[in-house]
Design a protein around this motif. Structure first.
Motif, PDB file in Angstrom:
ATOM      1  N   ASP A  37      -2.666   8.493  -5.886  1.00 19.49           N
ATOM      2  CA  ASP A  37      -3.838   7.889  -5.252  1.00 19.49           C
ATOM      3  C   ASP A  37      -5.111   8.269  -6.002  1.00 19.49           C
ATOM      4  OD1 ASP A  37      -4.585   6.278  -2.904  1.00 19.49           O
ATOM      5  OD2 ASP A  37      -5.748   8.046  -2.318  1.00 19.49           O
ATOM      6  N   GLN A  38      -5.194   9.530  -6.382  1.00 18.65           N
ATOM      7  CA  GLN A  38      -6.386   9.978  -7.111  1.00 18.65           C
ATOM      8  C   GLN A  38      -6.449   9.319  -8.485  1.00 18.65           C
ATOM      9  OE1 GLN A  38      -8.699  12.059  -5.590  1.00 18.65           O
ATOM     10  NE2 GLN A  38      -9.956  11.423  -7.332  1.00 18.65           N
ATOM     11  N   ALA A  40      -5.232   6.431  -9.276  1.00 19.32           N
ATOM     12  CA  ALA A  40      -5.589   5.017  -9.064  1.00 19.32           C
ATOM     13  C   ALA A  40      -7.097   4.897  -8.848  1.00 19.32           C
ATOM     14  CB  ALA A  40      -4.825   4.445  -7.867  1.00 19.32           C
ATOM     15  N   LYS A  41      -7.646   5.849  -8.085  1.00 15.72           N
ATOM     16  CA  LYS A  41      -9.091   5.822  -7.814  1.00 15.72           C
ATOM     17  C   LYS A  41      -9.882   6.050  -9.101  1.00 15.72           C
ATOM     18  CE  LYS A  41     -12.623   7.935  -4.891  1.00 15.72           C
ATOM     19  NZ  LYS A  41     -12.943   9.117  -4.050  1.00 15.72           N
ATOM     20  N   ASP A  42      -9.461   7.030  -9.869  1.00 16.90           N
ATOM     21  CA  ASP A  42     -10.230   7.422 -11.053  1.00 16.90           C
ATOM     22  C   ASP A  42     -10.146   6.398 -12.184  1.00 16.90           C
ATOM     23  OD1 ASP A  42     -10.865   9.674  -9.638  1.00 16.90           O
ATOM     24  OD2 ASP A  42      -9.474  10.995 -10.695  1.00 16.90           O
ATOM     25  N   GLY A  44      -9.054   3.112 -11.755  1.00 20.01           N
ATOM     26  CA  GLY A  44      -9.213   1.725 -11.296  1.00 20.01           C
ATOM     27  C   GLY A  44      -7.947   0.904 -11.457  1.00 20.01           C
ATOM     28  N   PRO A  46      -4.299  -0.462 -10.523  1.00 15.17           N
ATOM     29  CA  PRO A  46      -3.389  -0.524  -9.367  1.00 15.17           C
ATOM     30  C   PRO A  46      -2.128   0.296  -9.651  1.00 15.17           C
ATOM     31  CG  PRO A  46      -4.095  -2.733 -10.037  1.00 15.17           C
ATOM     32  CD  PRO A  46      -4.506  -1.786 -11.130  1.00 15.17           C
ATOM     33  N   THR A  63      -3.520   8.014   2.099  1.00 13.90           N
ATOM     34  CA  THR A  63      -3.958   7.532   0.779  1.00 13.90           C
ATOM     35  C   THR A  63      -4.806   6.281   0.970  1.00 13.90           C
ATOM     36  OG1 THR A  63      -1.956   6.171   0.543  1.00 13.90           O
ATOM     37  CG2 THR A  63      -1.885   8.385  -0.423  1.00 13.90           C
ATOM     38  N   GLU A  64      -5.564   5.954  -0.060  1.00 13.64           N
ATOM     39  CA  GLU A  64      -6.447   4.788   0.045  1.00 13.64           C
ATOM     40  C   GLU A  64      -6.249   3.777  -1.064  1.00 13.64           C
ATOM     41  OE1 GLU A  64     -10.545   5.837   0.333  1.00 13.64           O
ATOM     42  OE2 GLU A  64     -10.235   7.079   2.126  1.00 13.64           O
ATOM     43  N   ASN A  65      -5.791   4.248  -2.207  1.00 12.97           N
ATOM     44  CA  ASN A  65      -5.838   3.391  -3.394  1.00 12.97           C
ATOM     45  C   ASN A  65      -4.477   2.897  -3.873  1.00 12.97           C
ATOM     46  OD1 ASN A  65      -8.841   3.844  -4.059  1.00 12.97           O
ATOM     47  ND2 ASN A  65      -8.014   5.914  -3.792  1.00 12.97           N
ATOM     48  N   ILE A  66      -3.415   3.605  -3.535  1.00 18.60           N
ATOM     49  CA  ILE A  66      -2.104   3.165  -4.012  1.00 18.60           C
ATOM     50  C   ILE A  66      -1.586   1.991  -3.197  1.00 18.60           C
ATOM     51  CG2 ILE A  66      -1.317   5.318  -5.057  1.00 18.60           C
ATOM     52  CD1 ILE A  66       0.165   5.935  -2.434  1.00 18.60           C
TER      53      ILE A  66
END
Lengths: 236, 236, 236, 236
Positions: A37-38, A40-42, A44, A46, A63-66
């Motif tokens: 997740d981190q 993916a966030k860092d 950008g 997917p 999690t927020e981004n995966i």
């Protein structure tokens, strides 16, 4: 990152698949999911993260981004079907995507097509595995979001999957259905492998053992994600 | 309530099984689980509640008295096995019990035995379905915690499962393995049916449609639980 | 030869099983069947010979003494069932016996029990494989003619199937059902092995690779049959 | 008769399929096979006749003009594979063709592709069933000789398979692979139905219940064959 800005069906190209299969579950799965997740966030990028059915809700909530992905499902609708994996239950728990027809859990042609349709009905991304280029073309006819081509055509032939094979797989699938994203992932274990796959034209790549056996799986995920981002920039 | 004070393996006799199959999932499943939990608390009767894999953790975290049960699982151990249902992942999520070999999801003999052993290794209660008295005896040889005998022997014979059948099923299974608890549940839909089953000697009973189609499923669960408690008292 | 004069159900004890699996078919299968037929005639020992479905009629028409056996079948009755193996078609073609639940083609518990009943209805001898002593006991509950116990219980344990295992398997199965004949065959490859198995109490034994890899498979069959006859005499 | 003189792979267009499934076996199967054989001889039309595995050799030895076809097979090669249907054994017994993936016996995508290749290696005609137009296209990618499209897409929709559906199915499959012959057979029960199917562009048609339930199945086969011949002449 700059993206190809493709968004076919439910999925944006390119992307990374982190697939711990049944090696991880519960807290161990959650821990790696947070690392993904981190990353993916860092970056950008997917990142698709697969997990056991029982862990979907916990991972989604933390999690927020995966893109939370299950390892298979059954084509049933709510009702009977004791012991089967109900797509609606996965969706409500937070699953965004589903693998189908992995070599370790093959589907009949009819069930596979029914599962692809069920995923589409529930707005879940379908990622369908195929053991050969020919099977990948057959799968592409059924209009999943992603086809994952594994060159087991080559098994027993003494050949290794090389760049020509990868390009051929991508080309053949796109001819059948240009809307389907194509992943080639067999043998991918390093960031360098990921870079090469994207440069050859794949929409995504990823792995299992290459990540889990790395000195730090979390670091390996980040390196792979960054390599894919670099490969896209190099293509522009 | 007074109990028979039997505690064979993981399970205390008598008990009620609430089995919504794939009719309920997510919040709807949780809602009925909470009703079952309250009934278990109020009556003191063990209640087994089945749910989809993806709901195990949420239901476990929101209930205290029910025995959370999954609808099936696979015999694998952590490792490969993409798309299969890993027992460890269910246990860590909070599953206390597992149904195996339901007619809607039959197991090969070898997989069934392997699953019974995996459940025992993880201290999960195994509830194994059998389509006939003969199959129930075969299952009992493999030492699960509970055998659930469904009289499909009678299908097509024009006969209805009656008290004699139920007593015969219980008697035959106990002869093979006196440590296995026996459930007869086919056609059970009312509290009266539950009372009768326990009076005939079954260690447990329960249902799906009898509960879900009741005017109030929550009330039906409570009525069934109370009927089982009454049946035990009447036996003392 | 002197026999134990046991004739439980369809099968006389002791006997030899010649199981070429899918290694032989057509004329090659017929050739070995004729050798087995001559050995059965000369020694008086019942010999079960397995063959592909498509070879049953040809082998039956060209032999007199062997028990022609198919490698599996499905539980269907005449009607639909496209692509399934109809027991009536095998019986009419000349099959006398059927293997069921081999590790290379496992059956669900329900299908297995249905197949055992179908075999009994058609007066075909049912030979049911089991991967462990526990599974062998479960199988024995379903009343087949023969249980074939393979000690895969021991797989991965570092132990080899020894005389104690064989005697234990035979004893356990007989306790569950004294009418079922018991075969132990794993690792049997020589006439000496056959002699030993019968001396330990098995009703039959046999093999695949031990016969097919012998300098002369026909001679190996004869040697095995003679060894079994000697073992019986030694027991008298 | 005049033919389209198409001979793609192993099969000439048009043709008739007589598929008694598991309704007939042994002598009853042989009797109908002989009637089909005479009809094939008299009309010059290729007729595919399906039979149980155990009847292949007898039917092949007693007919000259029909294409003897088995109802399924497994993808194995000679060796282990106890209980599976070995393609080589079918070929040596006289099978010319094989049905694959019938709705009553579905195949996994990988097994289906492997079976198509095995049939090609043994010079057997592969006839692959598909439950929908989409699945028919997927099947066509795997290059079987014949695709049999059944409009179960329509099941539950209240619609009946009509001429537009048939033409659409044929058109879609040919777009994917012009070398594959196309059969539409659902609901076909009379000679008139056969005539219509060929006129709509199908390479073949046939049936099960329409033939077996006819006053005289032998006469119905002849009528169907003659209707197909007439349809071809009308097209010239």
């Amino acid at each position: 990152m700059e993206s190809k800005e493709e968004n076919m069906g439910n999925m944006q190209s390119p992307f990374l698949i982190v697939n711990p299969k049944s090696y991880l579950y519960g807290n161990e799965s959650l821990k790696l999911a947070k690392a993904a997740d981190q990353a993916a966030k860092d970056t950008g990028l997917p990142i698709i993260f697969t997990c056991p059915y029982a862990d979907v809700r916990m991972i989604r909530e933390n999690t927020e981004n995966i893109i939370v992905c299950v390892q298979s499902m059954d084509p049933l609708t709510p009702g009977r079907g004791m012991g089967h994996v109900l797509p609606e239950s996965l969706k409500e728990a937070g699953a965004d995507a589903v693998f189908l027809n992995h070599a370790e859990n093959p589907k009949t042609l009819s069930d596979l097509y029914a599962c692809i349709r069920r995923a589409a009905e529930l707005d879940m991304t379908s990622i369908v595995c195929a053991d050969s280029i020919t099977e990948a073309k057959a799968v592409a006819c059924m209009n999943p979001d992603v086809v994952l081509a594994e060159p087991t055509d080559l098994i027993g032939t003494g050949q290794v999957a090389d760049d020509a094979y990868t390009m051929e797989a991508i080309d053949q699938v796109r001819k059948v259905n240009p809307d389907v994203l194509v992943v080639v992932a067999s043998g991918v274990s390093t960031a360098e492998d990921c870079y090469n796959m994207i440069r050859l034209g794949a929409d995504g790549t990823g792995g299992t053992s290459g990540i889990l056996n790395a000195p730090s799986p979390a670091v390996r995920i980040r390196e792979m994600a960054e390599a894919i981002v670099r490969a896209v920039k190099a293509s522009d």
